[in-house]
Design an enzyme around this catalytic site. Sequence first.
Site, short mmCIF file in Angstrom:
data_model
loop_
_atom_site.label_atom_id
_atom_site.label_comp_id
_atom_site.label_asym_id
_atom_site.label_seq_id
_atom_site.Cartn_x
_atom_site.Cartn_y
_atom_site.Cartn_z
N TYR A 195 51.03 4.04 14.06
CA TYR A 195 50.80 4.23 12.77
C TYR A 195 51.79 4.71 11.99
O TYR A 195 51.90 6.00 11.94
CB TYR A 195 49.47 4.87 12.49
CG TYR A 195 48.40 3.84 13.50
CD1 TYR A 195 48.56 2.82 13.78
CD2 TYR A 195 47.16 4.72 13.49
CE1 TYR A 195 47.45 2.19 14.36
CE2 TYR A 195 46.13 3.96 14.28
CZ TYR A 195 46.31 2.65 14.80
OH TYR A 195 45.20 2.16 15.24
N HIS A 252 47.85 1.41 23.88
CA HIS A 252 47.63 0.78 22.77
C HIS A 252 47.37 -0.90 23.08
O HIS A 252 46.35 -1.27 22.32
CB HIS A 252 48.83 0.68 21.72
CG HIS A 252 48.25 0.61 20.43
ND1 HIS A 252 48.82 1.39 19.02
CD2 HIS A 252 47.10 -0.07 19.58
CE1 HIS A 252 48.08 1.05 18.20
NE2 HIS A 252 47.11 0.30 18.37
#
Length: 283
Positions: free
Chosen positions: A53, A112
């Site tokens: 992010y 992830h």
Amino acid sequence: MMKQVNFNGTTLPAIGIGTWHMGDSPQTYTQEKATILYGLQHGATVIDTAEMYGEGNAEKLVGDVLQNFDRSKVFLISKFYPQNATKDKMKQALNRSLKRLKTDYLDLYLLHWRGPVPLAETVAGLVELQKAGKIRYWGVSNFDTADLKELYAQPQGDQVFANEDLYNLANRGIEYDLLPWQRRHQLPLIAYAPIDQGDSRGQKLTKNSTIQQIAQAHQVTPMQILLAWTIQAKDIMAIPQTSNVDHMKQNILVGGIDLSNQEMQQIDSQFSAPVFKQPLQMI
């Protein structure tokens, strides 16, 4: 009163805080910080972030927020890239994340999404980090049923704490086989994008008349009904993202909304559950 979920003996709020697209802009940084802090102060004590992010910007933002709140009262989740899923790279990635987050441990560390590194090596690396006290638990994200079956076949693979997947009223594909499989194995789900920005593939979810009628009956917004639907089950946590304090307040209030069986059936009639296997949706 915020609903609670039981994740393998750990009691957590049913609504946490997502941080995707946060921490990137100096213009909104103060507002984002205030929004996350408000959430923590009012019971949404799970924060979900990732090294991806903003290439660490979201983690830096969370790290700044944690300076103003008791770290021991926060369940902190971060994720690592698939290319960092080897033992050595994972350790380095974690240390970078911890530095940005200004903390010495994570509560949950997630792969992830799947990449080229064999799951056996990734699991072994995660177990080592756990034994070293750097992470309390480990888990996965964007895993489908076949991925989880493969994971459980690895040594210590069944120690996985949670799977984080896309799940909302417009994306119910996981209900066909993934969610039942996780329930049989008592593996909780973290739902990301739980309100799908109120719109998906042309379906204006918040404009749906049934959603609007149910919202009116509860004296809440249609968006709150979408989020309430996602957390009706006792083993699903949602991590909506917002940079707005008023929206954060609304998200937290969803923890007190109970949809009746009749209302759930009405919603089902508008947005039907899957009747065949669908590819895992990711965003």
